[in-house]
Design a protein around this motif. Structure first.
Motif, mmCIF file in Angstrom:
data_model
loop_
_atom_site.group_PDB
_atom_site.id
_atom_site.type_symbol
_atom_site.label_atom_id
_atom_site.label_comp_id
_atom_site.label_asym_id
_atom_site.label_seq_id
_atom_site.Cartn_x
_atom_site.Cartn_y
_atom_site.Cartn_z
ATOM 1 N N TYR A 100 0.844 -1.193 0.000
ATOM 2 C CA TYR A 100 0.000 0.000 0.000
ATOM 3 C C TYR A 100 0.878 1.240 0.000
ATOM 4 C CZ TYR A 100 -4.112 -2.729 1.413
ATOM 5 O OH TYR A 100 -5.143 -3.624 1.468
ATOM 6 N N TYR A 139 -0.486 -10.070 0.912
ATOM 7 C CA TYR A 139 0.531 -9.433 1.764
ATOM 8 C C TYR A 139 0.446 -9.963 3.186
ATOM 9 C CZ TYR A 139 -3.271 -6.269 3.276
ATOM 10 O OH TYR A 139 -4.440 -5.750 3.757
ATOM 11 N N ARG A 147 -2.788 -12.108 3.936
ATOM 12 C CA ARG A 147 -4.096 -11.691 3.418
ATOM 13 C C ARG A 147 -4.209 -12.034 1.931
ATOM 14 N NH1 ARG A 147 -7.977 -7.789 4.596
ATOM 15 N NH2 ARG A 147 -9.018 -9.786 4.481
ATOM 16 N N HIS A 150 -7.476 -8.493 -2.202
ATOM 17 C CA HIS A 150 -8.767 -7.896 -1.862
ATOM 18 C C HIS A 150 -8.749 -6.407 -2.160
ATOM 19 C CE1 HIS A 150 -6.275 -7.380 1.712
ATOM 20 N NE2 HIS A 150 -6.934 -6.239 1.888
ATOM 21 N N HIS A 152 -10.551 -2.760 -0.743
ATOM 22 C CA HIS A 152 -11.338 -2.118 0.321
ATOM 23 C C HIS A 152 -12.319 -1.123 -0.287
ATOM 24 C CE1 HIS A 152 -8.656 -3.354 3.713
ATOM 25 N NE2 HIS A 152 -7.787 -3.443 2.734
#
Ligand SMILES: [Fe+2]
Length: 215
Positions: A100, A139, A147, A150, A152
Motif C-alpha cells: 500500500y 501481503y 491476506r 482484496h 477495500h
C-alpha cells in the motif's frame, strides 16, 4: 515487525475500528446485505490528484501500473434489487506486489510509482459502477497470516447506512485461511467474493454487486 494474528484481532489493529463498526450495519449484516468489514490500517492518507476510475495510470505520468490489469464492474442495489444511483464508491488497495502507498505499511515489497491505488467513483443511473485496476497482491498481515488479494470499499450516500467492506476474488486459495473472511458464513462470503464474468479487451472482468441498507 509483525504481530501474531490473535494479538492483531484482540487489539483491533486491523483498522483500530473493530469496536466502532456501526451498530446498525452490524445488525443488518447477515440479512442479505453486503457484510461490513474492518477498514484496515491503510486507508490512504497521502494526497493525490488523480482519483479516477482507471487505477492503472496516473494523470501526468507515461507509465502503466505493473501486474495483471482487471476490470471490476458492479451495481449498487438496495435489498429489493432496486438500483441506487449517485452513491460514492471510495476504494483502495495494495499494488500488484502487495504494498500500500501508506506510511504505516511495513511490507518491504516495492511501491509502484504508476499505480494509483485509490479511486473515488460514483454509481450511475442503473446503480452501476466500474473501474480498471491491477489484481492486488497478497501481503503479510501478521507473522502467521497472509491476506488474500482484496479491495477495500467505503460506500456512502445520504439516506443509506455507510458501508465499509472488502471485496475478494474467486478461486484464491488464501481466501479459506484468511482470518477475516473465514469468520463470515457461507452466504456472507458469497456477498463478498466477486464473480469472474468474462473478458473485455483481453482483461478479466469481475462482477461485484453491493447491497446497501437504508438508514
Ligand atoms: Fe487490505
Amino acid at each position: 515487525m509483525f504481530f501474531s494474528r490473535r494479538k492483531v484481532l484482540k487489539l483491533g489493529m486491523i483498522g483500530g475500528l473493530l469496536p466502532f463498526l456501526g451498530l446498525k450495519a452490524c445488525m443488518k449484516s447477515g440479512e442479505g446485505y453486503t457484510p461490513p468489514e474492518v477498514e484496515g490500517p491503510f486507508y490512504p492518507v497521502v494526497a493525490q490528484k488523480d482519483w479516477d476510475f482507471d487505477l492503472t495510470k496516473i494523470e501526468g505520468l507515461d507509465g502503466i501500473a505493473e501486474g495483471a490489469h482487471v476490470i471490476i464492474s458492479g451495481r449498487i442495489i438496495d435489498i429489493k434489487g432496486n438500483p441506487v444511483e449517485g452513491v460514492t464508491v471510495d476504494l483502495w488497495q495494495a499494488n500488484a506486489k502487495g504494498r500500500y502507498r501508506h506510511p504505516h505499511d511495513e511490507n518491504p515489497a516495492p511501491l509502484d510509482p504508476n499505480f494509483q491505488g485509490w479511486a473515488i467513483v460514483q454509481s450511475g443511473e442503473n446503480g452501476g459502477f466500474r473501474f480498471k485496476t491491477v489484481m492486488p497482491g497478497k501481503y503479510p498481515a501478521a507473522d502467521d497470516w497472509v491476506r488474500p488479494p482484496h479491495i477495500h470499499f467505503k460506500i456512502s450516500k445520504k439516506g443509506y447506512i455507510e458501508l465499509t467492506t472488502q471485496m475478494y476474488f474467486p478461486d484464491q486459495a488464501l481466501n479459506d485461511s484468511d482470518a477475516l473472511l473465514k469468520r463470515k458464513n457461507t452466504s456472507e462470503r458469497a456477498l463478498m467474493v466477486a464473480k469472474k464474468s468474462g473478458q473485455e479487451d483481453g482483461l478479466d472482468v469481475f462482477e461485484h454487486n453491493i447491497i446497501l441498507a437504508k438508514v
